[in-house]
Design a protein around this motif. Sequence first.
Motif, short mmCIF file in Angstrom:
data_model
loop_
_atom_site.label_atom_id
_atom_site.label_comp_id
_atom_site.label_asym_id
_atom_site.label_seq_id
_atom_site.Cartn_x
_atom_site.Cartn_y
_atom_site.Cartn_z
N ALA A 2 21.13 -0.91 -38.94
CA ALA A 2 21.92 -0.04 -38.07
C ALA A 2 21.37 1.38 -38.12
O ALA A 2 20.84 1.83 -39.13
N ARG A 3 21.52 2.08 -37.00
CA ARG A 3 21.03 3.44 -36.89
C ARG A 3 22.06 4.27 -36.15
O ARG A 3 22.64 3.81 -35.18
N ARG A 4 22.23 5.51 -36.58
CA ARG A 4 23.08 6.45 -35.87
C ARG A 4 22.26 7.68 -35.56
O ARG A 4 21.59 8.23 -36.43
N ASP A 5 22.31 8.13 -34.30
CA ASP A 5 21.59 9.32 -33.86
C ASP A 5 22.51 10.52 -33.92
O ASP A 5 23.65 10.45 -33.49
N TYR A 6 21.98 11.62 -34.44
CA TYR A 6 22.68 12.90 -34.44
C TYR A 6 21.75 13.92 -33.78
O TYR A 6 20.59 14.02 -34.15
N GLU A 7 22.27 14.65 -32.81
CA GLU A 7 21.45 15.69 -32.19
C GLU A 7 22.23 16.99 -32.17
O GLU A 7 23.27 17.09 -31.53
N ASP A 8 21.71 17.97 -32.92
CA ASP A 8 22.34 19.29 -33.03
C ASP A 8 23.81 19.16 -33.41
O ASP A 8 24.67 19.86 -32.89
N THR A 83 10.25 17.07 -31.11
CA THR A 83 10.26 17.34 -32.55
C THR A 83 11.43 18.22 -32.96
O THR A 83 11.31 19.04 -33.86
N ASN A 84 12.57 18.05 -32.34
CA ASN A 84 13.75 18.85 -32.65
C ASN A 84 14.20 18.58 -34.09
O ASN A 84 14.64 17.47 -34.40
N PRO A 85 14.14 19.58 -34.99
CA PRO A 85 14.59 19.34 -36.36
C PRO A 85 16.09 19.08 -36.47
O PRO A 85 16.57 18.58 -37.48
N GLY A 86 16.84 19.40 -35.41
CA GLY A 86 18.27 19.11 -35.38
C GLY A 86 18.60 17.71 -34.91
O GLY A 86 19.77 17.34 -34.82
N HIS A 87 17.57 16.93 -34.61
CA HIS A 87 17.78 15.54 -34.18
C HIS A 87 17.33 14.64 -35.31
O HIS A 87 16.15 14.58 -35.65
N VAL A 88 18.30 13.93 -35.90
CA VAL A 88 17.98 13.02 -37.01
C VAL A 88 18.54 11.64 -36.73
O VAL A 88 19.51 11.48 -35.97
N PHE A 89 17.91 10.65 -37.36
CA PHE A 89 18.32 9.26 -37.26
C PHE A 89 18.75 8.83 -38.66
O PHE A 89 17.94 8.86 -39.59
N ALA A 90 20.00 8.44 -38.81
CA ALA A 90 20.51 7.98 -40.11
C ALA A 90 20.58 6.46 -40.11
O ALA A 90 21.19 5.86 -39.22
#
Length: 155
Positions: A2-8, A83-90
Amino acid sequence: MARRDYEDDPSAPAANSLVPAASAVVVGEDGRVLLQRRTDNGMWALPGGRMELGESLADCAIRETYEETGIVVEVTGIVGTYTNPGHVFAYDDGEVSQEFSICLLARPTGGSLRTSDESFEVRWFAPQETDGLAMVPSIRKRLDDWRAGHGPAIR
């Protein structure tokens, strides 16, 4: 996995990895674009994924497109860098990776549509048909950049 996307999102977990990845805007001769509906979040997305040791970025996009959609492609250009550092995949294993993705332009050269363990629906869409599709903001940016046609985007 499973993956959750977070952007900013201020509630996003801190990144603990940086993983090079490639995605592809695959455009057929009729102008339709190839999308897959992901099993990990149920959203529509471009084919793509992590680059493996020993492969080029183009090879990554070609491999991921085939694995996820059954379509063989040739890379023809670049849509942009994301390459947005505020966009992460957990991920559920504890990895939290910072976005580092290059989106390439490609054309189909063979294969046939099929799903995979990462996609439960794969379809071709006219560009305007993508407007109402559920997708994460980072994928929407890539499609919008391709549709705008202003040359490679750097985000």
